[in-house]
Design an enzyme around this catalytic site. Structure first.
Site, PDB file in Angstrom:
ATOM      1  N   LYS A   1      16.473  86.102 -27.709  1.00 60.00           N
ATOM      2  CA  LYS A   1      15.313  86.865 -26.849  1.00 60.00           C
ATOM      3  C   LYS A   1      14.923  87.914 -27.446  1.00 60.00           C
ATOM      4  O   LYS A   1      13.666  88.171 -27.452  1.00 60.00           O
ATOM      5  CB  LYS A   1      15.980  86.981 -25.358  1.00 60.00           C
ATOM      6  CG  LYS A   1      16.259  85.680 -24.686  1.00 60.00           C
ATOM      7  CD  LYS A   1      17.114  85.627 -23.285  1.00 60.00           C
ATOM      8  CE  LYS A   1      17.187  84.588 -22.645  1.00 60.00           C
ATOM      9  NZ  LYS A   1      18.082  84.813 -21.146  1.00 60.00           N
TER      10      LYS A   1
ATOM     11  N   SER B   1      18.131  82.990 -15.765  1.00 59.36           N
ATOM     12  CA  SER B   1      17.848  84.421 -16.348  1.00 59.36           C
ATOM     13  C   SER B   1      16.401  84.907 -16.048  1.00 59.36           C
ATOM     14  O   SER B   1      16.024  85.906 -16.377  1.00 59.36           O
ATOM     15  CB  SER B   1      17.947  84.445 -17.993  1.00 59.36           C
ATOM     16  OG  SER B   1      17.119  83.421 -18.465  1.00 59.36           O
TER      17      SER B   1
END
Ligand code: ADP
Length: 869
Positions: free
Chosen positions: A795, A752
């Protein structure tokens, strides 16, 4: 054993205190060790791992009194070495030492009491040999007489017994000054008599003191033989009696053996324990063995421990369950703010269980970062059901025996965690919390996950056989609940048995509410304060959260609030110190008035004295209402004490975290990425710089292979599209690029970070700064397509915590935004992207739109589709 004649002992000796015996130089005795200090001594001075170290210790007799202090120690002791340690560590440590005496010393003073006593000593035995032909004829005669008596004793014994043969040898070989000690240790004598021998530092006195004991023993032996009318008698028995003379020191009085009574008690307990037939038979068999054993044998304590477990286990004891769904809801609401989804799932689970009337459903597993309330919601389930609760911590367990128990033949063997937990809760239907199932290891000692599966499998667990117990125990009524930080490391077969409930992290607003409604009242109670004494406004809680915590849960927040409470408690305690006594008395008086008021049902008076905080404390049996008289205290202190930003900084120190990362993202080659970790989301500032070199790419920060590949993909994309960012084709010839992912001590991996790496590269090479309020996450392909990634909720929350307002996320992750509360989404701008170009557009102040747009009109370099945001 012949004592070492030339030994010089240290001036400071660790002391082993014995209560009922005396160690004499040259003799070897067994000393049971059960007091805490003696156990500390064994652990820190005598054992290194499983090896015995050859340390000289001082053995000192404590004169019989009922005190456990170091008073009344006999002034003269014996230095000795431990030649063997036997014993067990469970359920309480208990060792037996085999100690050989070396020489006498005088105990001058105790120079240390903890963790074990150490004494300053002076060595006493002189090392000058005295020969029987020496100048002192009187002494020589005495020695001869003593040796003759010793030989006479040996004649009465059977020389074919090895111990007697050894003694025969000793009489001729042992230096005269030690012979008395050796003999005094062997013959039957009382404690004062043996102490008298010990006190006889002078050799002549020693022999004079010992001789009558020796003669008495000889006489006794003769009497026994005459009484038996059998000159040949059972000689072995006699030598046993002799050799036991000095050896059977009884244990420290703290843990005095309860002997016969204990055994009788076991019999009753076994009857009362309501065991299944097999178990009862096994217990009675062990009891039979115990009766035949001598208490000083190592097996004795092992067998006793086993029997204690058997009678303690709840073979048939159950508590009545009280499952009321309405009450369950109220209980959970009272203890936990928010967590709506979690509470709903728990209620559904309880309702289904109630309808089905059995436990054969899946096991609940709460998954989420630390401090989000996983353990406490499990506790709430137990309270709601009225079942006892016990936590079994599985973190770091890599030995299947920790779950299944150890074989009883090993020293220190103990049952597995599940059986131990059941013993503690004393009911066979508790709620057992398997904490941190994701942290189960697997080592050379088998797989604890497989063992756990046996515990959890309803097809097998009605007859779970713990290796230590050696008998099946029914676990089918236990309600297991598990917690984990991440699902990825839970063994798949275990996962199949579990129903996962995600417990996400909290937003800033939720944390403020939890702080206000739960953590603050709890901490006030724990510190004996009330809301009349200390006031923490929501802004202050927000300051603590923003400047001192970076967590998904609220554990650090709770600790920090605790620190503020302690600071206020000190202020209150210090207020007008000379009046402390008065405050105390008033407090007690106030208490008495409350008691009277309660009797009379006089609520007004009661309320005035103890406002809400102290009443809440009254719910907890351990907490007494604070003994503080508010009226009195108000004269010296402005009440309630206001916890403002200044006080927070004074107490907690300078802020640990600065809100916002703008300071760091102010140079080209820096961008903020978002990472997922088992403990919640994290913002990660990725940096790159150019150095001289051969044009390669260096990565640091403990990156896994997937992350290294992402960097290579990003680099390839940049090379392919170099002219888009205004670079020469051979832009790498000027030097090497070094990219670093901070927190280098933590290993990182995952795809990511792709978009962040690419943005950092573009920023460095184009010498343009990335917008300081942007954070991003997403995997990239060689063609510049942005692929979805995991952990979006964590996140986003991490970025929000860090004060970042623009979040660049893969468009395919749009669905994950539904899980995020509106209070967070309203404060951030989410840019959903499909391509790398879109990432760059969002990341840079003026974007790269000109180039990209030109590119679109002209020849197509980028194969990826462009979409307007
Ligand atoms: P975990 O097991 O997830 O690591 P804990 O259950 O130990 O976390 O929770 C840590 C502390 O935070 C506990 O004191 C708990 O009561 C408190 N806490 C966590 N979440 C909440 C909540 N939603 N409402 C009230 N208190 C909470």
């Amino acid at each position: 054993m012949s004592p070492n004649t030339n030994i010089t002992i240290p001036k400071k000796l660790p002391l082993l205190i014995v209560y009922n015996g005396v160690l004499l130089p040259g003799s070897t005795i067994r000393i049971p060790v059960t007091t805490v200090k003696s156990i500390n001594l064994v652990r820190s001075r005598l054992m290194s791992g499983s090896q015995l170290t050859s340390t000289v210790i001082g053995v000192v007799t404590k004169e019989p009194d009922n005190e456990k202090s170091l008073k009344n120690l006999h002034e003269i002791g014996t230095a000795g070495v431990v030649v063997q340690v036997t014993g067990t560590n469970w359920p309480r440590p208990s060792y037996t030492l085999l100690v050989t005496g070396l020489c006498r010393f005088r105990l001058d003073s105790i120079i240390q009491e903890h963790p074990y006593p150490v004494g300053a000593v002076t060595q006493l035995d002189d090392i000058k040999e005295i020969s029987s032909e020496g100048d002192d004829t009187q002494l020589a005669e005495l020695i001869t007489e003593f040796k003759e008596a010793a030989r006479k004793l040996i004649e009465l014994l059977d020389v074919s017994v090895p111990a007697v043969a050894k003694l025969k040898e000793l009489v001729d070989r042992v230096p005269s000054r030690h012979l008395a000690d050796v003999v005094a240790a062997l013959v039957k004598a009382t404690l004062p008599e043996r102490l008298q021998v010990l006190d006889a530092v002078d050799i002549a006195t020693r022999i004079r003191v010992t001789l009558p004991l020796l003669l008495r023993h000889i006489q006794r032996l003769k009497d026994v033989r005459e009484a038996a009318g059998d000159e040949t008698g059972n000689k072995e028995n006699q030598i046993v009696k002799i050799s036991r003379g000095g050896r059977n020191l009884s244990p420290d009085p703290e843990f005095e053996d309860d002997g016969e009574d204990g055994i009788a008690e076991f019999e009753t307990k076994i009857k009362e324990a309501n065991m299944p037939d097999d178990a009862r038979k096994a217990a009675l068999k062990e009891l039979g063995r115990l009766k035949r054993m001598a208490p000083h044998m190592p097996e004795y304590s092992m067998t006793r421990n086993y029997l204690e477990l058997m009678v303690d286990l709840p073979w048939s004891a159950t508590v009545r369950e009280t499952c009321n769904i309405g009450k369950a809801r109220a209980d959970m609401d009272a203890d936990h703010y928010g967590m709506e989804k979690v509470k709903r799932r728990v209620l559904e689970y309880l309702a289904v269980r109630q309808l089905r009337g059995d436990l054969k459903g899946p096991i609940l597993c709460f998954v989420g970062p630390p401090g989000v309330g996983k353990t406490s919601i499990a506790k709430s389930i137990a309270t709601t059901l009225g079942r006892p609760y016990q936590r079994i911590s599985l973190g770091g367990i890599s030995d299947q025996h920790d779950i299944r128990g150890h074989r009883r033949t090993y020293i220190g063997a103990m049952p597995g965690r599940v059986i131990q937990a059941l013993r503690n809760v004393k009911a066979k239907n508790p709620v057992l919390l398997l904490d941190e199932v994701d942290k189960l290891g697997s080592g050379i000692h088998g797989d604890p996950g497989a063992a756990l599966l046996e515990v959890l499998d309803p097809e097998q667990n009605f007859a779970f056989t713990d290796t230590y117990l050696g008998l099946p125990f029914d676990l089918s009524q236990v309600l297991f609940v598990a917690t984990a930080n991440t699902l990825s490391s839970i063994p798949t077969p275990l996962m199949d048995r579990m129903e996962v409930i995600h417990v996400p992290g909290y937003t800033q607003e939720e944390k403020i509410m939890i702080g206000q409604l739960h953590l603050l009242p709890k901490q006030l109670r724990e510190h004996g304060l009330t809301s009349d004494i200390m006031h923490v406004p929501p802004e202050s809680i927000a300051t603590v959260i923003g400047e001192y915590t970076r967590e998904a849960g609220v554990r650090t927040l709770e600790r920090k609030i605790g620190a503020l409470c302690r600071a206020v408690a000190v202020q209150v305690a210090e207020a007008k110190p000379e009046d402390q006594a008065a405050i105390g008395e008033e407090g007690v008086k106030a208490d008495m008035v409350v008691a009277e008021a309660e009797e009379k049902g006089d609520n007004t008076q009661q309320e005035e004295l103890h406002k809400e905080g102290s009443q809440a404390a009254g719910d907890h049996a351990d907490h007494h209402p604070p003994l503080i008289n508010l009226t009195h205290l108000k004269e010296y202190l402005d009440l309630p004490v206001q916890v403002d930003a200044k006080m927070i900084h004074d107490v907690l120190g300078p802020p640990i975290f600065q809100s916002g990362l703008s300071g760091r993202v102010s140079v080209p080659g820096v961008a903020v990425g978002l990472a997922w970790t088992p403990v919640g989301g994290e913002v990660m500032v990725v940096e790159a710089s150019r150095t001289g070199g051969d044009g390669g790419l260096t990565l640091t920060g403990q990156l896994g292979s997937v992350m290294q590949e992402s960097a290579k993909i990003a680099m390839s994309w940049v090379r392919q599209h170099s002219f888009l960012i205004g670079l020469e084709k051979d832009f790498m010839k000027d030097g090497e690029i070094h990219m670093h992912f901070p927190a280098g001590a933590i290993s990182k991996d995952g795809p990511s970070a792709g978009v962040t790496i690419l943005t950092v590269l573009v920023s460095l090479l184009s010498q343009r700064c990335v917008r300081p309020d942007v954070a991003m996450t997403g995997e990239i392909t060689l063609n510049g397509v942005v692929l979805p990634v995991g952990g979006i909720k964590e996140k986003v929350m991490a970025a929000h915590r860090a004060g970042l307002t623009t979040l660049v996320l893969p468009a395919a992750n749009k669905k994950d935004l539904a899980d995020i509360s509106n209070s967070v989404l309203n404060e951030v701008e989410v840019v959903l992207v499909n391509t790398v170009e879109e990432v760059l557009q969002a990341a840079f102040e003026d974007g790269f739109s000109e180039v990209f747009d030109e590119d679109k009109d002209g020849e197509s370099v980028s194969k990826s589709p462009m979409s307007k945001l």
